[in-house]
Design an enzyme around this catalytic site. Structure first.
Site, mmCIF file in Angstrom:
data_model
loop_
_atom_site.group_PDB
_atom_site.id
_atom_site.type_symbol
_atom_site.label_atom_id
_atom_site.label_comp_id
_atom_site.label_asym_id
_atom_site.label_seq_id
_atom_site.Cartn_x
_atom_site.Cartn_y
_atom_site.Cartn_z
ATOM 1 N N ASP A 165 -10.430 -6.918 -0.548
ATOM 2 C CA ASP A 165 -9.760 -6.232 0.542
ATOM 3 C C ASP A 165 -9.391 -7.305 1.563
ATOM 4 O O ASP A 165 -9.780 -8.472 1.427
ATOM 5 C CB ASP A 165 -10.685 -5.160 1.133
ATOM 6 N N HIS A 190 -12.464 -1.647 8.439
ATOM 7 C CA HIS A 190 -11.467 -2.350 9.241
ATOM 8 C C HIS A 190 -12.038 -2.730 10.614
ATOM 9 O O HIS A 190 -11.649 -3.737 11.190
ATOM 10 C CB HIS A 190 -10.227 -1.473 9.475
ATOM 11 N N ASP A 248 0.864 -1.184 0.000
ATOM 12 C CA ASP A 248 0.000 0.000 0.000
ATOM 13 C C ASP A 248 0.899 1.232 0.000
ATOM 14 O O ASP A 248 1.453 1.603 1.043
ATOM 15 C CB ASP A 248 -0.875 0.030 1.257
ATOM 16 N N LYS A 268 -9.099 0.930 -6.130
ATOM 17 C CA LYS A 268 -9.860 0.557 -4.935
ATOM 18 C C LYS A 268 -10.695 1.744 -4.446
ATOM 19 O O LYS A 268 -10.364 2.889 -4.766
ATOM 20 C CB LYS A 268 -8.925 0.036 -3.839
ATOM 21 N N HIS A 269 -11.806 1.491 -3.728
ATOM 22 C CA HIS A 269 -12.369 0.244 -3.222
ATOM 23 C C HIS A 269 -13.741 0.079 -3.868
ATOM 24 O O HIS A 269 -14.680 0.781 -3.472
ATOM 25 C CB HIS A 269 -12.518 0.277 -1.717
#
Length: 352
Positions: free
Chosen positions: A278, A209, A94, A196-197
């Site tokens: 993800d 998350h 990332d 993304k996303h």
């Protein structure tokens, strides 16, 4: 053309008479994992290299815990790549710039501004030059895949996107333009960019998350950057998020949704590349890793991403491999789904 023909012949032969070993090899290519350790002397790194050598995974993700220094990371990647030199390994990271960078705590790496700052302060030509420098740094380390650019739309309501300045703009056309320059810069260094996303995290008021995330105010403008970049043949990899989008599927997170991944992304938008999940250990999904891996593959995901090598007192690589393998053997996952994912992955690896 010769590679395509050979791949086609191989697929036909494989589908006609698939051995367990061949099936395991295809499934291995569909798994990407994070790990602990930052050098070849670490026991987890040695075990990971053995998994790579035996075809149990097709890619790894680099996290801050894997970095000791610039030279240390370069040596680590070289060590992992040496496990199967004839079959490219996805080495992903990332590196968006701003807060989202694995290099921020290290002084010997070049650091870059956030996407939001780039979108507000740089013109497209300057953005391309900046992202060329970013790509050059990753190339020098041996990284060949970047989980970027973010093509979500900026909205301050989002704690994980807008509030961390990860999106270029709130305007879909501007997001598309800057993302296109990002991709072009990375293409010049043969590094895969991952959009993304999907289908859009910008209006999510919660962080996937941490918790189940429902986007009741989903704006279909969030799909426009994907539509444009796919149409322009710029999109080779797309990461699907874990948001529930009730106007598309009111039950399943996008990663586990056939309506989102297959009906919308692959069919309606005609995406021919590779779909990556993800992180499958994020709390928005609920359920077990094994259950969710099966659901994701059935939904149309081609690569499942798992951030932890050792999870719930279990080797996550073995757990996911076995879960998918047994699901194919029992008929829960169709063999054609595995073949399609494998062919998409191998077609992209041929670029490296």
């Amino acid at each position: 053309m010769r590679k395509i023909i050979l791949l086609f012949i191989f697929t036909i032969c494989l589908f006609g008479n698939s051995s367990d070993k061949e099936l395991r090899n295809m499934i291995g290519q569909m798994i990407m994992v994070g790990f602990s350790g930052n050098n070849a002397n670490d026991e987890w790194v040695r075990q990971l290299r053995l998994d790579i050598k035996n075809g149990r995974i097709g890619g790894v993700m680099i996290l801050a815990r894997n970095i000791s220094s610039k030279d240390g990371l370069k040596n680590l990647i070289s060590y992992l790549n040496s496990a199967r030199p004839k079959q490219p390994l996805f080495i992903a990271i990332d590196e968006e710039g701003g807060e989202i960078s694995r290099f921020n705590k290290f002084s010997d790496f070049e650091h870059f501004p956030s996407a939001y700052k780039v979108g507000n302060e740089l013109n497209l030509s300057s953005a391309n030059k900046l992202y060329s420098k970013m790509a050059m740094q990753l190339k020098s380390l041996g990284v060949n895949m970047n989980f970027a650019p973010v093509v979500d739309l900026h909205n301050d309501i989002s704690p994980i996107i807008g509030q961390r300045q990860r999106a270029f703009s709130s305007d879909a056309s501007e997001v598309t333009a800057y993302a296109s320059e990002f991709i072009s810069a990375f293409d010049n260094y043969s590094i895969a960019s991952v959009l993304k996303h999907f289908p859009g995290h910008g209006n999510a008021a919660a962080d996937t998350h941490k918790t189940k995330t429902i986007v009741d105010n989903f704006d279909f403008d969030e799909i426009r950057p994907y539509y444009e970049l796919i149409k322009r043949k710029k999109a080779k990899f797309v990461m699907v998020g874990h948001m529930i989008i009730p106007v598309i599927d009111d039950t399943n997170p996008a990663t586990l949704s056939y309506q989102v991944v297959t009906n919308l992304l692959k069919d309606s938008l005609a995406f021919e590349g590779v779909v990556i999940s993800d992180d499958m250990l994020m709390k928005a999904l609920g359920g077990t890793l094994e259950e969710n891996a099966i659901k994701a593959i059935k939904a149309g995901v081609d690569i499942v991403l798992v951030s932890e090598y050792f999870y719930n007192k279990t080797n996550s690589i073995k757990a996911v491999n076995d879960a998918i393998f047994n699901a194919v053997k029992s008929g829960q996952i169709e063999m054609t789904r595995i073949v399609d994912a494998y062919n998409r992955i191998i077609a992209q690896k041929a670029r490296f």
